[in-house]
Design a protein around this motif. Structure first.
Motif, PDB file in Angstrom:
ATOM      1  N   ALA A   1       0.207  11.085   0.505  1.00 35.33           N
ATOM      2  CA  ALA A   1       0.458  12.422   1.597  1.00 35.33           C
ATOM      3  C   ALA A   1       1.426  12.294   2.287  1.00 35.33           C
ATOM      4  CB  ALA A   1      -0.973  12.493   2.340  1.00 35.33           C
ATOM      5  N   LYS A   2       1.770  10.871   3.048  1.00 37.32           N
ATOM      6  CA  LYS A   2       3.133  10.676   3.693  1.00 37.32           C
ATOM      7  C   LYS A   2       4.051  10.251   3.249  1.00 37.32           C
ATOM      8  CE  LYS A   2       0.043   9.886   7.759  1.00 37.32           C
ATOM      9  NZ  LYS A   2      -0.350   8.879   9.023  1.00 37.32           N
ATOM     10  N   HIS A   3       4.131  10.142   1.907  1.00 33.76           N
ATOM     11  CA  HIS A   3       5.319   9.546   1.195  1.00 33.76           C
ATOM     12  C   HIS A   3       5.736   8.236   1.583  1.00 33.76           C
ATOM     13  CE1 HIS A   3       5.285  13.394  -1.067  1.00 33.76           C
ATOM     14  NE2 HIS A   3       5.409  14.015   0.120  1.00 33.76           N
ATOM     15  N   THR A   4       4.778   7.443   2.019  1.00 34.56           N
ATOM     16  CA  THR A   4       5.241   6.037   2.606  1.00 34.56           C
ATOM     17  C   THR A   4       4.804   4.978   1.500  1.00 34.56           C
ATOM     18  OG1 THR A   4       3.210   6.065   3.985  1.00 34.56           O
ATOM     19  CG2 THR A   4       5.259   6.911   4.774  1.00 34.56           C
ATOM     20  N   LEU A   5       5.458   3.806   1.623  1.00 32.57           N
ATOM     21  CA  LEU A   5       5.091   2.861   1.020  1.00 32.57           C
ATOM     22  C   LEU A   5       5.349   1.464   1.997  1.00 32.57           C
ATOM     23  CD1 LEU A   5       4.704   1.145  -1.842  1.00 32.57           C
ATOM     24  CD2 LEU A   5       7.143   0.760  -1.781  1.00 32.57           C
TER      25      LEU A   5
ATOM     26  N   SER B   1       0.770  -1.339  -0.029  1.00 33.68           N
ATOM     27  CA  SER B   1       0.115   0.023   0.100  1.00 33.68           C
ATOM     28  C   SER B   1       0.746   1.186   0.000  1.00 33.68           C
ATOM     29  CB  SER B   1      -0.912   0.182   1.053  1.00 33.68           C
ATOM     30  OG  SER B   1      -0.293   0.129   2.324  1.00 33.68           O
ATOM     31  N   LYS B   2       0.290   2.232  -0.524  1.00 35.43           N
ATOM     32  CA  LYS B   2       1.060   3.571  -0.729  1.00 35.43           C
ATOM     33  C   LYS B   2       0.142   4.780   0.003  1.00 35.43           C
ATOM     34  CE  LYS B   2       2.999   6.442  -4.331  1.00 35.43           C
ATOM     35  NZ  LYS B   2       3.184   6.543  -5.750  1.00 35.43           N
ATOM     36  N   ASN B   3       0.951   5.399   0.777  1.00 35.83           N
ATOM     37  CA  ASN B   3       0.309   6.773   1.109  1.00 35.83           C
ATOM     38  C   ASN B   3       0.733   8.033   0.626  1.00 35.83           C
ATOM     39  OD1 ASN B   3      -0.494   9.053   2.792  1.00 35.83           O
ATOM     40  ND2 ASN B   3      -1.198   7.785   4.374  1.00 35.83           N
TER      41      ASN B   3
END
Length: 123
Positions: free
Chosen positions: A74-78, A70-72
């Motif tokens: 807005a938070k630049h996270t994977l 999954s990818k967020n």
């Protein structure tokens, strides 16, 4: 400047779960393809799961149904949620990013940005 940083690895018993996280910054952010790879000692690096900006999510056959990427934005996270872990998935896990959306997701040579890796050990 560090641009991809993985965390969440560790030691877990078989059938346990782990969640890996990759935080992107700077030039590694907002890339069209972000993917988790892994490499075990003596083996080639292999693509585990990847997300394109547009298109289907990629999962290696060996993890489909047990791992969820999954990818967020807005938070630049994977993230990589790993369930029902087996000993054979023990490896160093890396996240990678590339701007070109047309690449073959599982091909490691196409990626421009790599993290330092986080170790997953299943016993």
């Amino acid at each position: 400047d560090v641009q991809l940083v993985e965390s969440g690895g560790g030691s877990v018993e078989a059938e346990g779960s782990l969640t890996l996280t990759c935080v992107a910054s700077g030039a590694a952010s907002n890339k069209n393809v972000v993917t988790w790879f892994r490499q075990a000692p003596g083996k080639e690096r292999e693509g585990v799961a990847g997300i394109r900006t547009v298109g289907p999510i990629y999962y290696a056959d060996s993890v489909r149904g047990r791992f969820t990427i999954s990818k967020n934005n807005a938070k630049h996270t994977l993230s990589l949620q790993m369930n029902s872990l087996k000993t054979e998935v023990s490896a160093m896990y890396y996240c990678a990013a590339v701007r070109d959306a047309r690449v073959c997701v599982a091909r490691d040579s196409v990626y421009d940005y790599w993290g330092q890796g986080t170790q997953v050990t299943v016993s």
